[in-house]
Design an enzyme around this catalytic site. Sequence first.
Site, PDB file in Angstrom:
ATOM      1  N   TYR A 160      11.146 -69.629  25.771  1.00  0.00           N
ATOM      2  CA  TYR A 160      10.358 -71.101  25.579  1.00  0.00           C
ATOM      3  C   TYR A 160      10.791 -71.488  24.183  1.00  0.00           C
ATOM      4  O   TYR A 160      10.126 -72.541  23.724  1.00  0.00           O
ATOM      5  CB  TYR A 160       8.742 -70.598  25.518  1.00  0.00           C
ATOM      6  CG  TYR A 160       8.358 -70.327  27.100  1.00  0.00           C
ATOM      7  CD1 TYR A 160       8.570 -69.437  27.740  1.00  0.00           C
ATOM      8  CD2 TYR A 160       7.275 -71.247  27.354  1.00  0.00           C
ATOM      9  CE1 TYR A 160       8.105 -69.216  29.077  1.00  0.00           C
ATOM     10  CE2 TYR A 160       6.935 -71.082  28.721  1.00  0.00           C
ATOM     11  CZ  TYR A 160       7.501 -69.953  29.459  1.00  0.00           C
ATOM     12  OH  TYR A 160       6.862 -69.710  30.916  1.00  0.00           O
ATOM     13  N   LYS A 227      10.968 -56.839  32.497  1.00  0.00           N
ATOM     14  CA  LYS A 227      12.281 -56.880  33.192  1.00  0.00           C
ATOM     15  C   LYS A 227      13.416 -56.205  32.658  1.00  0.00           C
ATOM     16  O   LYS A 227      14.479 -56.564  32.691  1.00  0.00           O
ATOM     17  CB  LYS A 227      12.587 -58.237  33.802  1.00  0.00           C
ATOM     18  CG  LYS A 227      13.517 -58.430  34.799  1.00  0.00           C
ATOM     19  CD  LYS A 227      12.906 -58.149  36.299  1.00  0.00           C
ATOM     20  CE  LYS A 227      13.887 -57.880  37.317  1.00  0.00           C
ATOM     21  NZ  LYS A 227      13.668 -57.218  38.258  1.00  0.00           N
ATOM     22  N   ASP A 305       3.604 -65.996  32.007  1.00  0.00           N
ATOM     23  CA  ASP A 305       3.315 -67.178  32.537  1.00  0.00           C
ATOM     24  C   ASP A 305       3.065 -67.258  33.919  1.00  0.00           C
ATOM     25  O   ASP A 305       2.078 -67.617  34.599  1.00  0.00           O
ATOM     26  CB  ASP A 305       4.412 -68.331  32.020  1.00  0.00           C
ATOM     27  CG  ASP A 305       4.220 -69.669  32.430  1.00  0.00           C
ATOM     28  OD1 ASP A 305       2.941 -69.858  32.665  1.00  0.00           O
ATOM     29  OD2 ASP A 305       5.101 -70.553  32.001  1.00  0.00           O
TER      30      ASP A 305
END
Length: 414
Positions: A160, A227, A305
């Site tokens: 972001y 992840k 998100d």
Amino acid sequence: MAYDKIVVPQDGQKITIQGDKLKVPDHPILAFIEGDGIGPDITRASLRIWDAAVQAAYGGQRKVAWMEIYAGEKASRLYSGNYMPEETFDALREFIVGIKGPLTTPIGGGFRSLNVTLRQVLDLYACVRPIRWYQGVPSPVKHPEDVNIVIFRENTEDVYVGIEYEAGTPENEKLAKFLREEMGATFFEGAGLGVKPISAFGSKRLVRKAIQHALNEGFDSVTLVHKGNIQKFTEGAFRKWGYEVAKEEFGDVTITEDELWSQYNGKQPKGKIVIKDRIADIMFQLALLRPQEFGVLAAPNLNGDYLSDALAAEVGGLGIAPGANIADFVALFEATHGTAPKYTNQDKVNPGSLLFSGCMMLDYIGWREASGLIHRAFEKTVLQKVVTYDFARQMEGATEVKTSEFADAIIQNL
Ligand code: NAP
């Protein structure tokens, strides 16, 4: 501080910071941004419910002094085309706690997004989304009552930050050349390139807040969602730093999942929170199949998100999902949906998202009795099948009402 367009209410007092706590007077000034599109409808309805609940809970001893501040289209009208006036940031810094309706991002206005700008300028690094189910609310899963999860999404870094280079541009070619020739990287010709920064500072302050929340609210676990199996030095580092902050700063009240089994035979000792981690893809599956195993989730920006919207869908959708963006003290609570422009000024939509964000705000300032009344009155109203269009279309025998009528019914049920 003197303001140009903002009128500071004379009958209220400022919330202040004392040590590591907020000091909240009986008539605190709380800021609100009405928002665009459906914003005015849901703000009007919610203000009435918040005020009625505070009155019902404290019989006049406590009362909010609301202070309107401006962003989005209303700001543009008032401040000669400026969608995000500087004094809006100043007011939030000075008065610490506020709430906002949804904002349209002006196209070509020089902003990537007004919401992202607010988060970045005020360094609101934790995006907090509680996900729980209310009786009667239509849900696509069999046991929505099993979901009681609070997501802490990192709000200031990850993809972001917008470090991206479009394929075919000189910047892209320069970076591609550097990566290939000096770093030995291999990738297809003409690839767009993006950078994903994740730092110890950003990760630790987010996980710290998540653990503090779990302690304050009695959750028994904090799960780091990452992840890291693929992105080892960003997502994997988030996981590592998360465990580090738990050990270094909360070592007396946390144990890891490994310790739970190696030292406690799988039986969680009283007074200890379990810190665990799950890879993001499996987390989505577990959130559907075994949500009861999770309390607080802490995630980097992008995972958080996705997860926030997926989990919100399990308990009734975005129309009622609340949220907040929080720094160390400054907190901006917000409706999590957008401006739903096709419903502007129709007095039609569900005020639930903003309403419950306001409940989070009341909890934040310690007025839990008032927020508790709202939660119960909302549930009662939905059980009476008096609902706005979004719920009505999913429920048999519902009475569809306008936003303002839904607010009336909730106030009746307080
Ligand atoms: P949206 O405004 O969230 O609306 C999408 C759909 O969600 C609506 O058409 C409606 O579904 C449903 N919905 C949203 N709010 C609802 C409510 N209160 N009650 C019931 N249903 C509700 O998303 P969008 O149309 O993609 O975005 C519109 C604008 O909002 C854009 O300018 C975007 O930039 C902005 N935006 C702002 C924020 C923010 O300020 N936080 C967040 C997201 C988007 P149905 O059509 O099925 O009735």
